[in-house]
Scaffold this active site. Structure first.
Site, PDB file in Angstrom:
ATOM      1  CG  ASP A   1     -37.650 -60.632-127.955  1.00 53.81           C
ATOM      2  OD1 ASP A   1     -38.528 -60.132-128.700  1.00 53.81           O
ATOM      3  OD2 ASP A   1     -37.875 -60.992-126.784  1.00 53.81           O
TER       4      ASP A   1
ATOM      5  CE  LYS B   1     -45.003 -57.584-126.241  1.00 54.44           C
ATOM      6  NZ  LYS B   1     -45.758 -57.612-124.996  1.00 54.44           N
TER       7      LYS B   1
ATOM      8  CG  HIS C   1     -40.343 -61.209-122.339  1.00 54.40           C
ATOM      9  ND1 HIS C   1     -40.873 -62.466-122.454  1.00 54.40           N
ATOM     10  CD2 HIS C   1     -41.366 -60.399-121.979  1.00 54.40           C
ATOM     11  CE1 HIS C   1     -42.174 -62.423-122.177  1.00 54.40           C
ATOM     12  NE2 HIS C   1     -42.501 -61.177-121.874  1.00 54.40           N
TER      13      HIS C   1
ATOM     14  CB  CYS D   1     -42.311 -62.083-118.715  1.00 50.55           C
ATOM     15  SG  CYS D   1     -43.993 -62.617-118.485  1.00 50.55           S
TER      16      CYS D   1
ATOM     17  CD  GLN E   1     -41.717 -54.386-125.295  1.00 45.03           C
ATOM     18  OE1 GLN E   1     -42.169 -53.263-125.582  1.00 45.03           O
ATOM     19  NE2 GLN E   1     -42.413 -55.248-124.572  1.00 45.03           N
TER      20      GLN E   1
END
Lengths: 150, 422
Positions: B214, B240, B137, B380, B217
């Site tokens: 990261d 999220k 991302h 993104c 997700q």
């Protein structure tokens, strides 16, 4: 949500059979515009002869709204005077900013009035204006020699 | 289907008032949780209760509200720490979102460049290397790109295969002795790929580089234990994972946080201040200048409670089932092509696809008219779009409250798209 209002026959027709597509020479001004939210892109060239828009040529990738809008733009301004083309630009921009309140003058905007419904969808107004922004920019570049790249 | 879902989706849905919304005359089918999840009443209620009952600034107030607010905020930190298996709550830094968390880290390197006494692990310059992947991302790409530009270091990346997996074969070449930091996504927000981490972390250790994830997700969707992962840092965001917007998390090992120069400076992050000089507070306060998002921390804690109650193993299994069903059903649609892994192994319930001859913007618009919310565009993650030669995709993403019926509606509505643009 009334899809027919957004995707009018006229729009789908221009999308499937774009008028004046492809990049041509000669040209005095070229503009590359991108819609960063969806990745739509257009490269548009204008060829000016005297006070006339002698040719508008373009290459684009994008959604039906942005592609149809470029095709309609070509029909409206190609061969018209620069002043008339700028008047159409102003009229179309106003229609797109009307939030569904305006209908557009069919006498002057012709097929472009089909985009009146698009003005109700804020996320799509940018799509409809992308080609017109490129046209405006290319015209400026055409009158500023030496500046042809985006 | 293996491992039947243990989630009671009907009762979960009852906790999310927004899922009862109508879009025009169609019930909402929300398939955009990879962008932001919906919030259960428990989260909204916890924030409201805090605001109505205990609102005050944290840290220094001696009044009752002040100490309740401090307790709530620090309690949220402890809850988040436990949720990700962090050894200590002090390793959890609250930020605005994942983007800020990653910037905080990148700026630690950048600020270290101006500090002769900075920890050598954060010293970057020409000849040094930073490694990411081609499926990041922008939040985990641009901060590193900028850092490389400003320090003269080189940005390198691990490529992506045609199947949408990391090209792990090239790891030994990409991560070299010159590498100082590796930051890569745990789960791709566009491809839905769940990346195996051990090979990359092992190689990073071998060359003495810092390594982190990261986890935007992954933390909302699969059990995450930072100790087990053996990484140095992870970043994720509250909105999220059923929590509010405006709060994110950087987790990093205590000794790293100690060594890192601060990103933002100002109030609440100091030990002593004179007109000439400041001594910073220890982490996490050192990284939380200014009044933090207090009510949001309370909301995030409630979201963590909610997910804990569901059980992250159950969440994972539910989504595995959704992913399998989504892939199976979408593959039946004529002209549809999945961008990313096509088998539900090492895969999240986020599925991107192209639809022959129809731009994603138009797909999304027709789906919206059917009450179905998906995301369209480049998500993104422009480089990964380029990698697969597409300008944009349509992305459907599932979460704890999504059902097979909603996926059936998606597939049916794609037929409608075909009708309009056929």
């Amino acid at each position: 949500m009334n899809l027919d209002e957004l995707y009018q026959e006229v729009i789908l027709d221009h999308y499937k059979h774009p008028r004046g597509a492809g990049l041509r020479e000669p040209f005095e001004g070229e503009s590359h515009q991108v819609n960063p939210t969806c990745g739509d892109e257009i490269t548009l060239r204008v060829h000016v002869e005297g006070d006339k828009v002698a040719d508008v040529s373009y290459e684009n990738v994008g959604c039906s709204i942005s592609k149809a809008s470029a095709s309609v733009l070509y029909e409206l301004v190609n061969g018209s005077t620069v002043d008339d083309a700028l008047a159409r630009l102003a009229e179309f921009t106003e229609l797109m900013n009307s939030k569904g309140q305006a209908e557009g003058d069919e006498e002057t905007l012709e097929d472009a009035v089909a985009f009146a419904g698009v003005s109700k969808y804020p996320m799509r107004v940018k799509c409809a204006l992308l080609g017109w922004m490129a046209f405006k920019d290319a015209l400026v570049r055409a009158s500023t020699p030496g500046r042809t790249e985006a | 289907m293996e491992a039947a879902s243990k989630l009671d989706v009907e009762s979960i849905r009852a906790d999310f008032p927004i899922l009862r919304r109508m879009i025009g005359d169609k019930p909402l089918a929300y398939l955009d949780s990879a962008a932001t999840s919906q919030k259960p009443v428990q989260v909204v209620e916890a924030m409201r209760r805090f605001t109505d009952h205990s609102n005050a600034n944290i840290s220094r107030s001696v009044h009752t509200l002040g100490s309740e607010a401090t307790e709530a905020y620090e309690g949220a930190r402890a809850k988040v720490a436990a949720f990700i298996g962090a050894p200590s709550p002090d390793e959890v830094v609250f930020t605005k979102n994942s983007t800020e968390a990653i910037n905080l880290l990148a700026y630690a390197f950048q600020n270290a460049a101006f500090d002769p006494s900075a920890d050598p692990r954060f010293k970057l310059g020409p000849g040094d290397e930073i490694v990411v992947t081609e499926m990041e991302h922008h939040a985990n790409l641009i901060p590193w790109q900028q850092l490389a530009l400003r320090t003269g270091a080189t940005l390198k990346w691990i490529g992506v295969t045609d199947h949408g997996r990391l090209d792990l074969g090239c790891v030994p070449e990409v991560i070299t002795e010159r590498c100082k930091v590796v930051s890569f996504t745990a789960v791709s927000n566009l491809l839905g790929t769940v990346n195996p981490t051990s090979q990359i972390t092992a190689r990073a250790r071998e060359v003495g580089a810092l390594v982190g994830l990261d986890a935007s997700q992954s933390v909302p969707h699969i059990p995450v234990d930072v100790t087990e992962l053996g990484v140095d840092f992870i970043a994720f965001t509250g909105h999220k994972m059923l929590g509010p917007t405006g709060i994110g998390v950087l987790w990093a090992k205590a000794d790293l946080l100690d060594a890192m120069p601060p990103f933002l400076t100002g109030g609440s992050m100091i030990k002593t201040v004179t007109m000439e000089k400041t001594v910073f507070a220890p982490a996490p306060a050192k990284f939380e200048a200014g009044t933090p998002p207090i009510a949001e921390a309370v909301g995030l804690a409630a979201a963590v409670d909610y997910l804990d109650k569901l059980g992250m193993e159950n969440v994972r299994n539910h989504e595995k089932e959704l992913a399998g069903y989504m892939l199976e059903q979408l593959e039946t649609v004529d002209g549809l092509e999945v961008v990313g892994p096509r088998v539900p192994i090492g895969r999240s319930a986020t599925v991107s696809f192209t639809f022959e001859g129809v731009h994603p913007h138009d797909v999304g618009q027709v789906l919206d008219a059917e009450g179905i919310a998906v995301r369209v565009g480049h998500h993104c993650a422009k480089p990964v779009c380029d990698r697969f030669g597409v300008n944009a995709t349509t992305r459907a993403s599932g979460y704890v409250y999504n059902t097979r019926e909603e996926i059936d509606r998606l597939v049916e509505a794609l037929g409608q798209v075909r009708k309009v643009f056929g």
